[in-house]
Scaffold this motif. Sequence first.
Motif, PDB file in Angstrom:
ATOM      1  N   LYS A  35     -77.800 -43.781  37.474  1.00  0.00           N
ATOM      2  CA  LYS A  35     -78.531 -43.540  38.715  1.00  0.00           C
ATOM      3  C   LYS A  35     -79.618 -44.597  38.903  1.00  0.00           C
ATOM      4  O   LYS A  35     -80.089 -45.188  37.939  1.00  0.00           O
ATOM      5  CB  LYS A  35     -79.169 -42.144  38.685  1.00  0.00           C
ATOM      6  N   LEU A  36     -79.988 -44.819  40.155  1.00  0.00           N
ATOM      7  CA  LEU A  36     -81.061 -45.767  40.453  1.00  0.00           C
ATOM      8  C   LEU A  36     -82.331 -45.309  39.760  1.00  0.00           C
ATOM      9  O   LEU A  36     -82.851 -44.232  40.056  1.00  0.00           O
ATOM     10  CB  LEU A  36     -81.294 -45.853  41.966  1.00  0.00           C
ATOM     11  N   ILE A  69     -80.005 -52.149  48.438  1.00  0.00           N
ATOM     12  CA  ILE A  69     -79.048 -52.978  47.714  1.00  0.00           C
ATOM     13  C   ILE A  69     -78.919 -54.324  48.422  1.00  0.00           C
ATOM     14  O   ILE A  69     -78.544 -54.391  49.593  1.00  0.00           O
ATOM     15  CB  ILE A  69     -77.672 -52.293  47.635  1.00  0.00           C
ATOM     16  N   TRP A  73     -74.438 -56.889  44.956  1.00  0.00           N
ATOM     17  CA  TRP A  73     -73.791 -56.373  43.760  1.00  0.00           C
ATOM     18  C   TRP A  73     -73.432 -57.529  42.847  1.00  0.00           C
ATOM     19  O   TRP A  73     -72.901 -58.545  43.294  1.00  0.00           O
ATOM     20  CB  TRP A  73     -72.534 -55.590  44.117  1.00  0.00           C
ATOM     21  N   VAL A 116     -76.848 -55.044  39.645  1.00  0.00           N
ATOM     22  CA  VAL A 116     -77.126 -55.045  41.078  1.00  0.00           C
ATOM     23  C   VAL A 116     -78.522 -55.621  41.307  1.00  0.00           C
ATOM     24  O   VAL A 116     -79.418 -55.462  40.472  1.00  0.00           O
ATOM     25  CB  VAL A 116     -77.038 -53.610  41.660  1.00  0.00           C
ATOM     26  N   VAL A 121     -81.662 -55.398  43.827  1.00  0.00           N
ATOM     27  CA  VAL A 121     -82.207 -54.531  44.857  1.00  0.00           C
ATOM     28  C   VAL A 121     -83.557 -55.061  45.323  1.00  0.00           C
ATOM     29  O   VAL A 121     -84.232 -55.800  44.598  1.00  0.00           O
ATOM     30  CB  VAL A 121     -82.366 -53.077  44.347  1.00  0.00           C
ATOM     31  N   CYS A 146     -77.888 -52.270  33.527  1.00  0.00           N
ATOM     32  CA  CYS A 146     -77.221 -51.007  33.236  1.00  0.00           C
ATOM     33  C   CYS A 146     -77.427 -50.647  31.765  1.00  0.00           C
ATOM     34  O   CYS A 146     -77.193 -51.492  30.888  1.00  0.00           O
ATOM     35  CB  CYS A 146     -75.732 -51.120  33.546  1.00  0.00           C
ATOM     36  N   ARG A 150     -68.654 -47.820  42.419  1.00  0.00           N
ATOM     37  CA  ARG A 150     -69.966 -48.256  42.901  1.00  0.00           C
ATOM     38  C   ARG A 150     -70.339 -47.385  44.097  1.00  0.00           C
ATOM     39  O   ARG A 150     -69.501 -46.990  44.878  1.00  0.00           O
ATOM     40  CB  ARG A 150     -69.943 -49.727  43.353  1.00  0.00           C
ATOM     41  N   LEU A 154     -81.088 -46.770  49.044  1.00  0.00           N
ATOM     42  CA  LEU A 154     -80.842 -45.600  48.215  1.00  0.00           C
ATOM     43  C   LEU A 154     -82.156 -45.047  47.684  1.00  0.00           C
ATOM     44  O   LEU A 154     -83.033 -45.822  47.288  1.00  0.00           O
ATOM     45  CB  LEU A 154     -79.940 -45.960  47.022  1.00  0.00           C
ATOM     46  N   SER A 175     -80.495 -41.451  42.959  1.00  0.00           N
ATOM     47  CA  SER A 175     -79.137 -41.358  43.478  1.00  0.00           C
ATOM     48  C   SER A 175     -78.222 -42.277  42.662  1.00  0.00           C
ATOM     49  O   SER A 175     -78.664 -43.277  42.095  1.00  0.00           O
ATOM     50  CB  SER A 175     -79.102 -41.736  44.956  1.00  0.00           C
ATOM     51  N   LEU A 180     -75.875 -45.142  41.285  1.00  0.00           N
ATOM     52  CA  LEU A 180     -75.593 -46.553  41.562  1.00  0.00           C
ATOM     53  C   LEU A 180     -74.137 -46.869  41.248  1.00  0.00           C
ATOM     54  O   LEU A 180     -73.425 -47.435  42.060  1.00  0.00           O
ATOM     55  CB  LEU A 180     -76.509 -47.449  40.730  1.00  0.00           C
TER      56      LEU A 180
END
Length: 469
Positions: A8-9, A21, A24, A39, A41, A52, A61, A69, A73, A75
């Motif tokens: 999750k973000l 975002i 990617w 990613v 952002v 990650c 994704r 986002l 939530s 990612l």
Amino acid sequence: MAQVLEFKLPDLGEGLTEAEIVRWLVDVGDVVAIDQPVVEVETAKAMVEVPCPYGGVVTARFGEEGTELPVGSPLLTVAVGGADGGSASGGTLGDAASAGAAGAAESAVSAVSAVSAVSSEYSGNVLVGYGTAGPAARRRRVRREAPAVAAVAPVPVPVAAPAPVAAVPRGPVPVISPLVRKLARDEGLDLREVRGSGPEGLILRADVQNALAVRTRPAPAPVAAPVAPAVPAASGAVAAAGERIPLRGVRGAVADKLSRSRTEIPDATCWVDADATELMAARAAMNAAGGPKISVLALLARICAHALARFPELNSTVDTAAREIVRLPSVHLGFAAQTERGLVVPVVKDAGGRTAESLTAEFARLTESARQGTLTPADLTGGTFTLNNYGVFGVDGSTPIINHPEAAMLGVGRIVPKPWVHQGELAVRRVVQLSLTFDHRVCDGGTAGGFLRYVADCVENPAVLLRTL
């Protein structure tokens, strides 16, 4: 057996609640290593590459480039582990009744096996909401009997508890952020009535904001409905033709901060014209002596640091909840920088202990990072006083808005030749207008005027600084 974990973000720090975002860095099916950026952002403060904490194969994704986002939530999802995933995947795919899906899953499991050395581990870099301990990992694992469902789990949406709750649960409130507690306290919101969307029910800032929005939402609804039919078609078309620009990202953060400053801070402004001829001559002499060039902004920063040592009331903040003025021990000097993304205020840490050369170098570094969009949240937070050189825009004066929660801001106009009475005679001198906006709660006009007069005296006669060196 392969496990599908959802990343999750994370909370990127300093109370940020959402991110957009930008790009990617991985595709579905790619193999990622632990701590690999996946990613890029854009937050309200900076551009950030998000690593990650899992190693494995990307299976999904969430969100296209340009999508905003909220924190918490999903990612992406990553399939990890599964050295002997052949049999496990066969059992799952039989239920799916799809040969094509079986082949894709078997390929994913094979790729997971290639990174099995790291697939079951977690990142050593602590993201907020992602610890490094084993138990946290086990809580995030997907149940074996339904891995496919876990990979496409619906996006969790922060939900605030309805206002008319009969019974309020007792016990500890799951909040770790002092910013969240302060926001709720300032708005009179009982955190026990808020359902947290973070890990294990942790209450995030977005949850509090959603709860506040629910409390005030009904007001505008009845007004909009009857207005639409009453507007003629031609007029409606003209109104709809206006360009609408979302207030988000840096622009949204600036709007929120300036609005809060005007709402909370009873500010006042005083200004004075100063003869900067001697200051510019001193700078020319410094640069002629060799070594790195000294900027005018660095000299003004040195002057501000000395002035704040003499008038510490202006290097403070106000704790509205405790009704206390908090005088800060160090000068962390922010300076306004205009970029393509909007106005940002990078912060030079411990400006009072830096030389003019060090300040020049740090201003240059932060300005370049601002232009490249690579400032970190740490570069943009923690300021205690702001220096705003709007003279670069070719203007003489302004009434700056205080950079909340600071207590003052010094504005500097352009330095230009003007007629000036010098030593009893009319002469052409290099003159600058200085303006100070200050929080009237921390001091009165006498203190603010004394600060501004000392700054002007140092600009007109830099030798004044020798008394405090």
